[in-house]
Design an enzyme around this catalytic site. Structure first.
Site, mmCIF file in Angstrom:
data_model
loop_
_atom_site.group_PDB
_atom_site.id
_atom_site.type_symbol
_atom_site.label_atom_id
_atom_site.label_comp_id
_atom_site.label_asym_id
_atom_site.label_seq_id
_atom_site.Cartn_x
_atom_site.Cartn_y
_atom_site.Cartn_z
ATOM 1 N N ASP A 240 -30.223 78.743 -24.936
ATOM 2 C CA ASP A 240 -31.603 79.303 -24.506
ATOM 3 C C ASP A 240 -32.376 79.583 -25.620
ATOM 4 O O ASP A 240 -32.078 79.714 -26.744
ATOM 5 C CB ASP A 240 -31.260 80.760 -23.758
ATOM 6 C CG ASP A 240 -30.188 80.799 -22.565
ATOM 7 O OD1 ASP A 240 -30.128 79.773 -22.256
ATOM 8 O OD2 ASP A 240 -29.766 81.732 -22.381
HETATM 9 N N1 URA Z 1 -24.989 81.412 -22.630
HETATM 10 C C1 URA Z 1 -26.217 81.978 -22.161
HETATM 11 O O1 URA Z 1 -26.578 82.838 -21.531
HETATM 12 N N2 URA Z 1 -27.187 81.546 -23.027
HETATM 13 C C2 URA Z 1 -27.078 80.455 -23.988
HETATM 14 O O2 URA Z 1 -28.098 80.245 -24.934
HETATM 15 C C3 URA Z 1 -25.915 79.854 -24.118
HETATM 16 C C4 URA Z 1 -24.556 80.594 -23.418
#
Ligand code: URA
Length: 233
Positions: free
Chosen positions: A102
Site C-alpha cells: 500500500d
Molecule cells: N497488507 C496490507 O494491509 N498492506 C500492505 O501493504 C501489505 C499487506
C-alpha cells in the site's frame, strides 16, 4: 536480437532514437570503437556514451520502499519508479513489482522482469512467509494471536477464510505478523476485523530475504545467492 532493438528494450529510447545514437557514434565497444546497428556484439561489451549498458533482461531487484510512494507506473503522486533509474520504467519485458505494498506501507519490495520468477514468488505453493511489523492505533485485545492462527478468520467480501498466520506481540501497540498468502490490504483488514486500526506498517522480510541495512529509498540488484536465500527461509 538486433542491437537497436536490444538497446531500445532496455529503455534507452525508441528504436528511432537509438538509431540516432548509433549515427551520432555514441554506441561503442569497450575500447571505444564505434558500433553500427548491424554489428553482432555481446551485451557486456557495449558502451553508450562510454558507460556499460543497464543489466539485460532477467533483472530482479529489491527496493526499500518508503511510505508515501505508490506501486504503479502512472498513478498521480510519488511512484516507486521515481526511486529507480528513469530507464527502468521503459524496459521490455516490463519491470513489475512482485505483488504490491500500500502507499503508506514501507519496507521490502521486489521487482522483476522475469514472469516465471514472479509467479514462483507469489504462488501459494512456494509458501514464502511475508513478515510485517505493525504499529496499532489502539491496544491489542489479547485474543488476536489465537484468532489469526485459527485458519477460520473471514475478511469482509472474501469467500474463503484466511490461512493461519502468526502474530508475535511486542507490546500493546506493536506486533509482528507473519502471513503465508497475500490478499488485498490483508494486514490492515485483519486488524480492522478485531476493531483496531494499523497506524503504520512495514514489511521486513519475504521468505529468507530481509532488507539487511538497505536504507529507505535505496535499491539493489538481487544476486543468484539472494534468490536462493529468498526461497530458503
Ligand atoms: N497488507 C496490507 O494491509 N498492506 C500492505 O501493504 C501489505 C499487506
Amino acid at each position: 536480437m538486433k542491437l537497436v532493438k536490444h538497446i531500445a528494450n532496455l529503455g534507452y529510447g525508441s528504436r528511432k532514437q537509438v538509431q540516432a545514437m548509433f549515427r551520432e557514434g555514441r554506441v561503442t565497444d569497450a575500447e571505444g570503437e564505434v558500433l553500427y546497428a548491424d554489428d553482432k556484439v555481446d551485451h557486456d561489451a557495449i558502451r553508450i556514451d562510454g558507460e556499460p549498458l543497464d543489466p539485460p533482461p532477467g533483472l530482479t531487484l529489491m527496493l526499500h520502499k518508503p511510505a508515501g510512494y505508490t506501486c504503479s507506473t502512472k498513478d498521480q503522486g510519488r511512484l516507486i519508479y521515481d526511486l529507480l533509474p528513469l530507464r527502468f520504467r521503459d524496459r521490455a519485458p516490463v519491470l513489475s513489482t512482485v505483488g504490491r505494498l500500500d502507499r503508506e506501507t514501507s519496507g521490502l519490495l521486489l521487482l522483476t522482469d522475469d514472469g516465471v520468477l514472479l509467479h514462483k514468488i507469489i504462488s501459494p505453493k512456494s509458501k514464502l512467509p511475508k513478515v510485517y511489523e505493525a504499529e496499532l492505533a489502539q491496544d491489542l485485545r489479547g485474543d488476536e494471536t489465537a484468532l489469526f492462527a485459527s485458519g477460520t478468520l473471514m475478511l469482509e467480501s472474501e469467500k474463503t477464510p484466511l490461512l493461519p498466520a502468526e502474530l508475535h506481540v511486542h507490546d500493546a501497540r506493536h506486533a509482528q505478523l507473519v502471513l503465508h498468502e497475500g490478499r488485498y490490504h490483508q494486514v490492515r483488514r485483519m486488524f480492522a476485523a478485531t476493531g483496531n486500526h494499523v497506524a503504520s506498517l512495514h514489511r521486513s522480510r519475504i521468505g529468507g530475504l530481509g532488507l539487511d541495512g538497505l536504507a529507505e529509498g535505496q535499491w539493489r540488484m538481487l544476486t543468484a545467492t539472494d534468490l536462493e536465500t529468498l526461497f530458503a527461509p
